[in-house]
Design a protein around this motif. Structure first.
Motif, mmCIF file in Angstrom:
data_model
loop_
_atom_site.group_PDB
_atom_site.id
_atom_site.type_symbol
_atom_site.label_atom_id
_atom_site.label_comp_id
_atom_site.label_asym_id
_atom_site.label_seq_id
_atom_site.Cartn_x
_atom_site.Cartn_y
_atom_site.Cartn_z
ATOM 1 N N PHE A 49 0.816 -1.210 0.000
ATOM 2 C CA PHE A 49 0.000 0.000 0.000
ATOM 3 C C PHE A 49 0.853 1.265 0.000
ATOM 4 C CE2 PHE A 49 -3.379 -2.977 1.112
ATOM 5 C CZ PHE A 49 -4.407 -2.498 0.306
ATOM 6 N N ASP A 50 2.062 1.200 0.523
ATOM 7 C CA ASP A 50 2.964 2.346 0.392
ATOM 8 C C ASP A 50 3.316 2.578 -1.078
ATOM 9 O OD1 ASP A 50 2.941 2.718 3.107
ATOM 10 O OD2 ASP A 50 5.012 2.109 3.449
ATOM 11 N N GLU A 51 3.594 1.511 -1.803
ATOM 12 C CA GLU A 51 3.858 1.640 -3.242
ATOM 13 C C GLU A 51 2.636 2.217 -3.963
ATOM 14 O OE1 GLU A 51 5.159 -1.975 -5.079
ATOM 15 O OE2 GLU A 51 7.272 -1.465 -4.774
ATOM 16 N N ALA A 52 1.468 1.740 -3.597
ATOM 17 C CA ALA A 52 0.249 2.262 -4.201
ATOM 18 C C ALA A 52 0.089 3.744 -3.891
ATOM 19 C CB ALA A 52 -0.967 1.480 -3.695
ATOM 20 N N ALA A 53 0.469 4.150 -2.686
ATOM 21 C CA ALA A 53 0.373 5.555 -2.298
ATOM 22 C C ALA A 53 1.258 6.431 -3.175
ATOM 23 C CB ALA A 53 0.751 5.725 -0.832
ATOM 24 N N PRO A 112 -1.124 20.300 2.947
ATOM 25 C CA PRO A 112 -1.964 19.413 3.773
ATOM 26 C C PRO A 112 -3.331 19.108 3.176
ATOM 27 C CG PRO A 112 -0.866 21.031 5.152
ATOM 28 C CD PRO A 112 -0.579 21.419 3.728
ATOM 29 N N LYS A 113 -3.901 20.072 2.427
ATOM 30 C CA LYS A 113 -5.252 19.867 1.891
ATOM 31 C C LYS A 113 -5.260 19.323 0.465
ATOM 32 C CE LYS A 113 -7.494 23.346 4.804
ATOM 33 N NZ LYS A 113 -8.325 24.579 4.829
ATOM 34 N N ALA A 114 -4.094 19.062 -0.111
ATOM 35 C CA ALA A 114 -4.048 18.507 -1.470
ATOM 36 C C ALA A 114 -4.786 17.179 -1.504
ATOM 37 C CB ALA A 114 -2.593 18.328 -1.900
ATOM 38 N N ARG A 115 -5.542 16.932 -2.567
ATOM 39 C CA ARG A 115 -6.370 15.735 -2.651
ATOM 40 C C ARG A 115 -5.600 14.578 -3.273
ATOM 41 N NH1 ARG A 115 -9.846 16.108 0.957
ATOM 42 N NH2 ARG A 115 -11.175 14.555 -0.074
ATOM 43 N N ILE A 116 -5.757 13.404 -2.680
ATOM 44 C CA ILE A 116 -5.093 12.187 -3.140
ATOM 45 C C ILE A 116 -6.158 11.118 -3.384
ATOM 46 C CG2 ILE A 116 -3.426 10.375 -2.569
ATOM 47 C CD1 ILE A 116 -2.086 12.345 -0.666
ATOM 48 N N TYR A 119 -8.619 4.105 -2.416
ATOM 49 C CA TYR A 119 -9.533 3.020 -2.751
ATOM 50 C C TYR A 119 -10.978 3.313 -2.351
ATOM 51 C CZ TYR A 119 -5.240 0.661 -3.827
ATOM 52 O OH TYR A 119 -4.029 0.342 -4.390
ATOM 53 N N GLY A 120 -11.181 4.413 -1.647
ATOM 54 C CA GLY A 120 -12.508 4.932 -1.372
ATOM 55 C C GLY A 120 -12.541 6.361 -1.881
ATOM 56 N N PRO A 121 -13.136 7.273 -1.127
ATOM 57 C CA PRO A 121 -13.126 8.688 -1.537
ATOM 58 C C PRO A 121 -11.702 9.252 -1.515
ATOM 59 C CG PRO A 121 -14.784 8.251 0.166
ATOM 60 C CD PRO A 121 -13.936 7.030 0.077
ATOM 61 N N ASP A 122 -11.486 10.309 -2.308
ATOM 62 C CA ASP A 122 -10.216 11.022 -2.245
ATOM 63 C C ASP A 122 -9.987 11.523 -0.825
ATOM 64 O OD1 ASP A 122 -10.224 10.577 -4.946
ATOM 65 O OD2 ASP A 122 -10.136 12.692 -5.528
ATOM 66 N N ALA A 126 -2.904 15.519 4.478
ATOM 67 C CA ALA A 126 -2.670 15.356 5.913
ATOM 68 C C ALA A 126 -3.431 14.153 6.455
ATOM 69 C CB ALA A 126 -3.065 16.620 6.662
ATOM 70 N N SER A 127 -4.683 14.001 6.029
ATOM 71 C CA SER A 127 -5.462 12.836 6.464
ATOM 72 C C SER A 127 -4.858 11.551 5.937
ATOM 73 C CB SER A 127 -6.912 12.966 5.980
ATOM 74 O OG SER A 127 -7.549 14.057 6.586
ATOM 75 N N PHE A 128 -4.331 11.593 4.712
ATOM 76 C CA PHE A 128 -3.705 10.419 4.111
ATOM 77 C C PHE A 128 -2.483 9.997 4.913
ATOM 78 C CE2 PHE A 128 -1.227 7.992 1.105
ATOM 79 C CZ PHE A 128 -2.164 7.337 0.320
ATOM 80 N N ALA A 129 -1.619 10.964 5.257
ATOM 81 C CA ALA A 129 -0.426 10.652 6.047
ATOM 82 C C ALA A 129 -0.814 10.117 7.427
ATOM 83 C CB ALA A 129 0.449 11.893 6.183
ATOM 84 N N THR A 130 -1.874 10.698 8.012
ATOM 85 C CA THR A 130 -2.343 10.216 9.313
ATOM 86 C C THR A 130 -2.814 8.771 9.219
ATOM 87 O OG1 THR A 130 -3.032 12.454 9.918
ATOM 88 C CG2 THR A 130 -3.958 10.658 11.193
ATOM 89 N N ALA A 131 -3.513 8.452 8.144
ATOM 90 C CA ALA A 131 -3.991 7.078 7.958
ATOM 91 C C ALA A 131 -2.831 6.103 7.806
ATOM 92 C CB ALA A 131 -4.913 7.005 6.749
ATOM 93 N N ARG A 132 -1.776 6.507 7.088
ATOM 94 C CA ARG A 132 -0.616 5.624 6.947
ATOM 95 C C ARG A 132 0.094 5.437 8.292
ATOM 96 N NH1 ARG A 132 -1.617 2.273 4.274
ATOM 97 N NH2 ARG A 132 0.535 1.574 4.024
ATOM 98 N N LEU A 133 0.127 6.492 9.097
ATOM 99 C CA LEU A 133 0.721 6.361 10.431
ATOM 100 C C LEU A 133 -0.114 5.408 11.285
ATOM 101 C CD1 LEU A 133 2.195 9.246 12.547
ATOM 102 C CD2 LEU A 133 0.809 7.485 13.626
ATOM 103 N N MET A 134 -1.435 5.559 11.218
ATOM 104 C CA MET A 134 -2.316 4.672 11.969
ATOM 105 C C MET A 134 -2.126 3.228 11.557
ATOM 106 S SD MET A 134 -5.385 2.830 11.505
ATOM 107 C CE MET A 134 -6.240 3.677 10.177
ATOM 108 N N GLU A 135 -2.043 2.968 10.245
ATOM 109 C CA GLU A 135 -1.823 1.606 9.754
ATOM 110 C C GLU A 135 -0.486 1.057 10.246
ATOM 111 O OE1 GLU A 135 -3.426 -0.574 7.648
ATOM 112 O OE2 GLU A 135 -5.269 0.589 7.440
#
Length: 260
Positions: A49-53, A112-116, A119-122, A126-135
């Motif tokens: 998933f890091d590669e996918a990111a 931080p607000k750039a959209r990525i 596999y669900g909504p964009d 910042a939220s994306f990085a937080t999710a990777r940290l959580m994982e």
């Protein structure tokens, strides 16, 4: 609360380092509490998933097409792992380090607000990085449990707490339950002793306790019976039964007493 990307990525690097310290040569084939997954499987999951990111950040249009194809074919994360289980542990670790480094580098160039796309909504960067940290933290807990290692909790948990609270509506929805209208007050103590709180102070529903225990429950790494959280109110009670800070179908979680 807004968080600077450099702060988030510093915490992500440090969380990555904590996981890497657990990855000893003798650990790769040990079973983890995630049924059917070894330590190797946990790291394969993160690396893939890091590669996918990286692809999502650097070529979003191509990534969206890739996701459409995967979904049409029946996206199966277990198949991703099965296809790579023959990789030696050292190769898996090299893959993870390379993919993680490239992902952090790609995220560092974003606002931080750039959209990525994902596999669900964009998601915002910042939220994306937080999710990777959580994982990373959650799968790191599985690895720590497998090797019998303790982990000193840090205030990096504040990021996981934040995503855990934000995903309250998702936790109900993914379990097919109506999303409650009543707010929940969350009052937690971080490992440093600092206080963290969210929700109306006069809310009838309340969750209180150590941030670590809250994170273990919302990532489904511990059953709520095995942690020290004070819960009041019907919405808070139901929430902790279904809490899920990660995407995907409802998780199986852990059994009560499994880590008493």
């Amino acid at each position: 609360m807004a968080v600077a990307m450099d702060e988030l990525l510093t915490d992500l690097r440090e969380e990555t380092g904590d996981l890497e310290r657990l990855l000893k040569p003798e650990a790769w084939d040990l079973p983890t509490p995630a049924e059917g997954w070894t330590v190797r499987d946990q790291v394969i999951h993160l690396a893939w998933f890091d590669e996918a990111a990286v692809r999502a950040v650097t070529d979003p249009d191509a990534f969206r097409e890739e996701v459409r194809t995967l979904v049409a074919e029946g996206f199966d994360t277990d198949r991703i792992i099965t296809e790579r289980r023959s990789m030696p542990g050292e190769e898996v670790l090299d893959w993870f380090r390379t993919a993680r480094g490239r992902m952090v580098e790609a995220l560092a160039g974003l606002e931080p607000k750039a959209r990525i796309p994902w596999y669900g909504p964009d998601m915002g960067a910042a939220s994306f990085a937080t999710a990777r940290l959580m994982e990373t933290w959650a799968h790191g807990q599985d690895v720590a449990d497998a090797v019998g290692a303790g982990r000193a909790p840090t205030d990096r948990l504040r990021h996981i707490v934040q995503i855990g609270v934000r995903t309250l509506p998702w936790s109900f929805a993914v379990h097919g339950r109506p999303v409650p209208e009543a707010p929940v007050r969350v009052e937690l103590t971080l490992p440093s002793g600092a206080r963290w709180a969210a929700g109306p102070e006069d809310a009838a529903d309340l969750v209180q306790g150590p941030a670590l225990d809250f994170c273990l429950v919302v990532t489904q790494r511990r059953h709520r019976d095995d942690v020290d959280l004070t819960v009041a109110g019907p919405v808070a009670e139901e929430w902790l039964d279904v809490a899920q800070a990660f995407a995907g179908p409802p998780g199986n979680g852990r059994l009560p007493g499994q880590f008493a």
